[in-house]
Design an enzyme around this catalytic site. Structure first.
Site, PDB file in Angstrom:
ATOM      1  N   TYR A  10       1.637   5.781  16.717  1.00 37.96           N
ATOM      2  CA  TYR A  10       0.476   4.990  16.297  1.00 37.96           C
ATOM      3  C   TYR A  10      -0.811   5.784  16.498  1.00 37.96           C
ATOM      4  O   TYR A  10      -1.678   5.811  15.617  1.00 37.96           O
ATOM      5  CB  TYR A  10       0.433   3.695  17.091  1.00 37.96           C
ATOM      6  CG  TYR A  10      -0.700   2.775  16.720  1.00 37.96           C
ATOM      7  CD1 TYR A  10      -0.699   2.088  15.512  1.00 37.96           C
ATOM      8  CD2 TYR A  10      -1.790   2.594  17.578  1.00 37.96           C
ATOM      9  CE1 TYR A  10      -1.737   1.244  15.168  1.00 37.96           C
ATOM     10  CE2 TYR A  10      -2.838   1.753  17.240  1.00 37.96           C
ATOM     11  CZ  TYR A  10      -2.808   1.077  16.032  1.00 37.96           C
ATOM     12  OH  TYR A  10      -3.841   0.248  15.697  1.00 37.96           O
ATOM     13  N   VAL A  57       0.810  -1.223   0.000  1.00 39.15           N
ATOM     14  CA  VAL A  57       0.000   0.000   0.000  1.00 39.15           C
ATOM     15  C   VAL A  57       0.839   1.267   0.000  1.00 39.15           C
ATOM     16  O   VAL A  57       0.293   2.367  -0.140  1.00 39.15           O
ATOM     17  CB  VAL A  57      -1.000   0.027   1.181  1.00 39.15           C
ATOM     18  CG1 VAL A  57      -1.973  -1.134   1.095  1.00 39.15           C
ATOM     19  CG2 VAL A  57      -0.287   0.068   2.526  1.00 39.15           C
TER      20      VAL A  57
END
Length: 250
Positions: A146, A55
């Protein structure tokens, strides 16, 4: 619920394991033709269509999405699930780590969605579901990078929903709590005291246990289905009550 997705075509990124694989299997059980895009899609076995995809690489993304659309007869459902984790405070991760995580978790969604939109616009039941996280809304220790990436995913979901509602494309996201996946198990294995770490992860969710990949998959399948035709721009928490419950200690 079997058959509710009969004849629909779905693309699931990160479909080689964990939440993505559980989602792909459930969509297929409910009648969809499903392509699993992953760096290592070998676990996506028949009737799933495994396709290698990175991706972070536009050429890889366009090739995989076009192949999926050709093999499945279009794209009605896109599940943007591919993602990677990171540990540390804002001072701990290198700039290269920041670039890598944002490239996969945020820009990866943009790449795949951009490639899939021409097909989704032709569908009468087009839906995009992004896998976000409780980290988007709860301040978790040692998850600065994150959390930043998942905060961006939640905001991106709402912006995409606004941009594409006129195209007939619904966009939603799920915010799982701590899910029992191979990635989480890897974190546990690397902890100084895996049993204590597992107990802590369980305890921070009011239900007292980890979320299962199948539970997250069920939420994704609902948001992707025609049953959710009036649902767009929604953030669905699958987190054992972590985002909203404040239980008193007995």
């Amino acid at each position: 619920m079997s058959g509710e997705l009969d004849g629909m075509a779905a693309v699931v990124t990160g479909g080689g394991s964990g939440i993505g694989l559980a989602t792909a299997r459930l969509l297929a059980e409910r009648g969809a033709f499903v392509a699993c895009l992953d760096l290592e899609p070998s676990e996506a076995r028949h009737p799933l269509l495994p396709l290698k995809c990175d991706v972070t690489d536009t050429r890889s993304v366009v090739g995989a999405v076009d192949t999926a659309a050709e093999r499945l007869g279009g794209v009605d459902i896109l599940v943007n699930n591919a993602g990677i984790g990171a540990q540390g405070t804002v001072a701990d991760n290198s700039e290269d780590e920041w670039r890598q995580v944002l490239d996969v978790n945020v820009i990866g969604i943009a790449r795949v969605t951009r490639a899939a939109l021409p097909y989704l616009r032709r569908s009468r039941n087009a839906a995009i579901v992004n896998t976000c996280s409780i980290a988007a809304t709860a301040g978790l220790p040692n998850r600065a990078l994150y959390s930043a990436s998942k905060g961006a995913v939640q905001s991106l979901t709402l912006a995409m929903a606004a941009d594409h509602v006129a195209d007939g494309v619904r966009v939603n996201c799920v915010n799982p709590g701590t899910v029992d996946t191979p990635w989480v198990r890897g974190l546990l294995d690397s902890a100084p005291n895996p049993d204590a770490e597992l107990a802590a992860l369980r305890a921070r969710q009011p239900t007292g246990r980890l979320v299962t990949a199948e539970e997250v998959a069920a939420a994704i399948a609902y948001l992707a289905s025609p049953a959710a035709a009036s649902v767009t721009g929604t953030v669905l928490a699958v987190d054992g009550g972590m985002h909203g419950l404040r239980l008193r200690k007995s």
